[in-house]
Design a protein around this motif. Structure first.
Motif, PDB file in Angstrom:
ATOM      1  N   ASP A 264    -117.393 -24.712 -11.389  1.00 49.51           N
ATOM      2  CA  ASP A 264    -116.180 -25.060 -10.689  1.00 49.51           C
ATOM      3  C   ASP A 264    -116.484 -25.246  -9.215  1.00 49.51           C
ATOM      4  N   THR A 265    -115.633 -26.016  -8.533  1.00 53.99           N
ATOM      5  CA  THR A 265    -115.767 -26.153  -7.097  1.00 53.99           C
ATOM      6  C   THR A 265    -114.841 -25.164  -6.414  1.00 53.99           C
ATOM      7  N   GLN A 266    -115.074 -24.920  -5.148  1.00 55.16           N
ATOM      8  CA  GLN A 266    -114.274 -23.962  -4.401  1.00 55.16           C
ATOM      9  C   GLN A 266    -112.869 -24.511  -4.224  1.00 55.16           C
ATOM     10  N   HIS A 267    -111.854 -23.706  -4.497  1.00 50.27           N
ATOM     11  CA  HIS A 267    -110.475 -24.159  -4.476  1.00 50.27           C
ATOM     12  C   HIS A 267    -109.721 -23.562  -3.298  1.00 50.27           C
ATOM     13  N   SER A 268    -108.721 -24.293  -2.841  1.00 47.85           N
ATOM     14  CA  SER A 268    -107.771 -23.810  -1.849  1.00 47.85           C
ATOM     15  C   SER A 268    -106.401 -24.317  -2.242  1.00 47.85           C
TER      16      SER A 268
ATOM     17  N   VAL B 156    -134.507 -43.489 -16.720  1.00 50.13           N
ATOM     18  CA  VAL B 156    -134.685 -44.302 -15.520  1.00 50.13           C
ATOM     19  C   VAL B 156    -135.044 -43.486 -14.281  1.00 50.13           C
ATOM     20  N   GLY B 157    -135.247 -42.158 -14.451  1.00 50.58           N
ATOM     21  CA  GLY B 157    -135.732 -41.401 -13.305  1.00 50.58           C
ATOM     22  C   GLY B 157    -135.124 -40.017 -13.198  1.00 50.58           C
ATOM     23  N   SER B 158    -135.640 -39.259 -12.243  1.00 49.79           N
ATOM     24  CA  SER B 158    -135.149 -37.909 -11.983  1.00 49.79           C
ATOM     25  C   SER B 158    -135.342 -37.605 -10.511  1.00 49.79           C
ATOM     26  N   SER B 159    -134.533 -36.694  -9.990  1.00 50.99           N
ATOM     27  CA  SER B 159    -134.614 -36.385  -8.564  1.00 50.99           C
ATOM     28  C   SER B 159    -134.016 -35.020  -8.263  1.00 50.99           C
ATOM     29  N   ASP B 160    -134.639 -34.338  -7.302  1.00 54.44           N
ATOM     30  CA  ASP B 160    -134.074 -33.134  -6.709  1.00 54.44           C
ATOM     31  C   ASP B 160    -133.262 -33.590  -5.499  1.00 54.44           C
ATOM     32  N   HIS B 161    -131.938 -33.454  -5.594  1.00 58.18           N
ATOM     33  CA  HIS B 161    -131.048 -33.914  -4.526  1.00 58.18           C
ATOM     34  C   HIS B 161    -130.691 -32.806  -3.530  1.00 58.18           C
ATOM     35  N   LEU B 162    -131.400 -31.695  -3.564  1.00 57.63           N
ATOM     36  CA  LEU B 162    -131.186 -30.534  -2.708  1.00 57.63           C
ATOM     37  C   LEU B 162    -129.967 -29.731  -3.154  1.00 57.63           C
ATOM     38  N   VAL B 163    -128.836 -30.388  -3.349  1.00 57.32           N
ATOM     39  CA  VAL B 163    -127.649 -29.694  -3.857  1.00 57.32           C
ATOM     40  C   VAL B 163    -127.639 -29.624  -5.382  1.00 57.32           C
ATOM     41  N   SER B 164    -128.493 -30.421  -6.014  1.00 52.48           N
ATOM     42  CA  SER B 164    -128.486 -30.522  -7.474  1.00 52.48           C
ATOM     43  C   SER B 164    -129.827 -31.025  -7.979  1.00 52.48           C
ATOM     44  N   GLU B 165    -130.014 -30.897  -9.289  1.00 53.49           N
ATOM     45  CA  GLU B 165    -131.173 -31.455  -9.980  1.00 53.49           C
ATOM     46  C   GLU B 165    -130.651 -32.442 -11.009  1.00 53.49           C
ATOM     47  N   ALA B 166    -131.200 -33.666 -11.024  1.00 51.81           N
ATOM     48  CA  ALA B 166    -130.581 -34.734 -11.794  1.00 51.81           C
ATOM     49  C   ALA B 166    -131.612 -35.565 -12.546  1.00 51.81           C
TER      50      ALA B 166
ATOM     51  N   ASP C  48    -125.760 -28.129 -10.648  1.00 54.66           N
ATOM     52  CA  ASP C  48    -125.653 -27.832  -9.222  1.00 54.66           C
ATOM     53  C   ASP C  48    -126.447 -26.591  -8.855  1.00 54.66           C
ATOM     54  N   ARG C  49    -127.054 -26.631  -7.686  1.00 54.29           N
ATOM     55  CA  ARG C  49    -127.565 -25.406  -7.095  1.00 54.29           C
ATOM     56  C   ARG C  49    -126.387 -24.591  -6.549  1.00 54.29           C
ATOM     57  N   PRO C  50    -126.548 -23.277  -6.382  1.00 55.59           N
ATOM     58  CA  PRO C  50    -125.444 -22.461  -5.852  1.00 55.59           C
ATOM     59  C   PRO C  50    -124.913 -23.043  -4.550  1.00 55.59           C
ATOM     60  N   ARG C  51    -123.606 -23.047  -4.436  1.00 55.88           N
ATOM     61  CA  ARG C  51    -122.972 -23.708  -3.297  1.00 55.88           C
ATOM     62  C   ARG C  51    -123.357 -23.086  -1.962  1.00 55.88           C
ATOM     63  N   ASP C  52    -123.643 -21.794  -1.959  1.00 55.60           N
ATOM     64  CA  ASP C  52    -124.002 -21.160  -0.688  1.00 55.60           C
ATOM     65  C   ASP C  52    -125.399 -21.541  -0.214  1.00 55.60           C
ATOM     66  N   THR C  53    -126.140 -22.318  -1.010  1.00 54.94           N
ATOM     67  CA  THR C  53    -127.449 -22.809  -0.587  1.00 54.94           C
ATOM     68  C   THR C  53    -127.384 -24.231  -0.032  1.00 54.94           C
ATOM     69  N   TRP C  54    -126.223 -24.896  -0.144  1.00 53.78           N
ATOM     70  CA  TRP C  54    -126.103 -26.263   0.362  1.00 53.78           C
ATOM     71  C   TRP C  54    -126.139 -26.253   1.889  1.00 53.78           C
ATOM     72  N   GLU C  55    -126.770 -27.241   2.453  1.00 46.22           N
ATOM     73  CA  GLU C  55    -126.836 -27.364   3.906  1.00 46.22           C
ATOM     74  C   GLU C  55    -125.780 -28.357   4.371  1.00 46.22           C
ATOM     75  N   ILE C  56    -124.960 -27.939   5.344  1.00 47.58           N
ATOM     76  CA  ILE C  56    -123.885 -28.769   5.864  1.00 47.58           C
ATOM     77  C   ILE C  56    -124.205 -29.122   7.312  1.00 47.58           C
ATOM     78  N   ASP C  57    -124.142 -30.403   7.627  1.00 50.07           N
ATOM     79  CA  ASP C  57    -124.375 -30.882   8.986  1.00 50.07           C
ATOM     80  C   ASP C  57    -123.071 -31.504   9.478  1.00 50.07           C
TER      81      ASP C  57
END
Length: 307
Positions: free
Chosen positions: A2-6, A114-124, A140-149
């Motif tokens: 699930d995604t974080q809800h408000s 057709v391919g695979s990739s580590d997207h930092l926030v996920s593995e696909a 998805d990787r745990p949300r608290d590991t995502w980098e936000i700029d």
């Protein structure tokens, strides 16, 4: 999964608790496509209805719909240069569930890897189904590991070896569990003719927040997720309105309540968009003729209002 809800509503944007519903595909061979999604992606049939000469078949995991197939054999095939579907991204809850599905898909003779990739926030991992529809399988990787700029979620394309991933995470018990393991539509990636026009519609009108800009692509979401929708021109730059053909039939979004639909309707009216509203679902088309349905939970989406 699930995604974080408000619960705080904002009439300019979608409710943070917004999510994606099952994607609808118009298919030429219903039996072949159903068998593919059952065998390669471990889905099971959940519902089937005949509407006139069309057959609508819903498949998913548990009680969660993930894909709706509409048998329309008279239509021409998918054109990869037109606006429409780039891929449907099916989200799994852990590495073992993802690995089991990747293994099944890779073993299927009608899959094209057709391919695979580590997207930092996920593995696909990416495949194409028998009729040319793109598929992403990811976790998805745990949300608290995502980098936000600032307002941007940092995503990338790092190498991800599929054979090594399977060696580390494939589990026979999970593989045997098949459709009993959870799955859902995590996001949908579209082909469009122009990213700026796509931003006006999907951000300005629908109400997603942009989360990342890439060359020729835009990613957007509700509630700070890395993306619920993406739009690119990598194959379809300059594309005009879609022709009637196989492929994406409906992009389905779920919002918590009628208040969210009222806010959506206000945004559509402010922009002069044509839409249909049956009280539970609001349907319009994007600038390329892709149908976009926004509904409250539990709404039937079998009766597509347009092709």
């Amino acid at each position: 999964m699930d995604t974080q809800h408000s619960s705080a509503p904002d009439g300019r944007i979608l409710n943070p608790a917004t999510g994606m519903d099952a994607v609808t595909l118009r298919v030429g061979d219903l039996d072949v496509m159903s068998a593919y999604y059952e065998t390669a992606l471990a889905m099971k049939p959940l519902q089937e209805r005949a509407r006139g000469q069309e057959v609508h078949r819903v498949l998913g995991r548990g009680i969660t719909p993930m894909v709706r197939l509409i048998h329309t054999p008279e239509l021409p095939g998918v054109d990869p240069r037109e606006a429409g579907l780039f891929h449907t991204a099916f989200l799994f809850e852990d590495e073992a569930s993802l690995a089991a599905t990747v293994y099944r898909a890779a073993q299927h003779p009608q899959s094209r890897f057709v391919g695979s990739s580590d997207h930092l926030v996920s593995e696909a991992f990416y495949f194409t189904d028998p009729e040319g529809n793109g598929i992403e399988l990811y976790r998805d990787r745990p949300r608290d590991t995502w980098e936000i700029d600032g307002t941007q979620v940092r995503m990338g394309n790092r190498p991800l070896d599929p054979n090594d991933y399977l060696r580390r995470h494939l589990d026979q018990e999970v593989l045997d569990a098949g459709s009993a393991r959870a799955g859902m539509v995590g996001h949908v990636h579209l082909q469009v003719g122009d990213v700026a026009r796509a931003r006006e519609f999907y951000v300005g009108a629908v109400g997603f927040d942009p989360t990342m800009d890439w060359p020729g692509a835009l990613f957007a979401s509700a509630g700070g997720y890395h993306h619920h929708v993406a739009m690119n021109t990598w194959n379809s730059g300059g594309a005009g309105p879609r022709a009637s053909r196989l492929g994406l039939g409906d992009l389905a979004i779920t919002v918590p309540g009628r208040d969210d639909l009222d806010a959506l309707v206000a945004r559509y009216r402010a922009r002069g968009l044509n839409f249909a509203d049956d009280g539970h679902r609001v349907v319009t088309q994007d600038p390329w003729g892709t149908q976009v349905s926004v509904a409250v939970p539990g709404t039937e989406t079998e009766e597509l209002l347009s092709r």
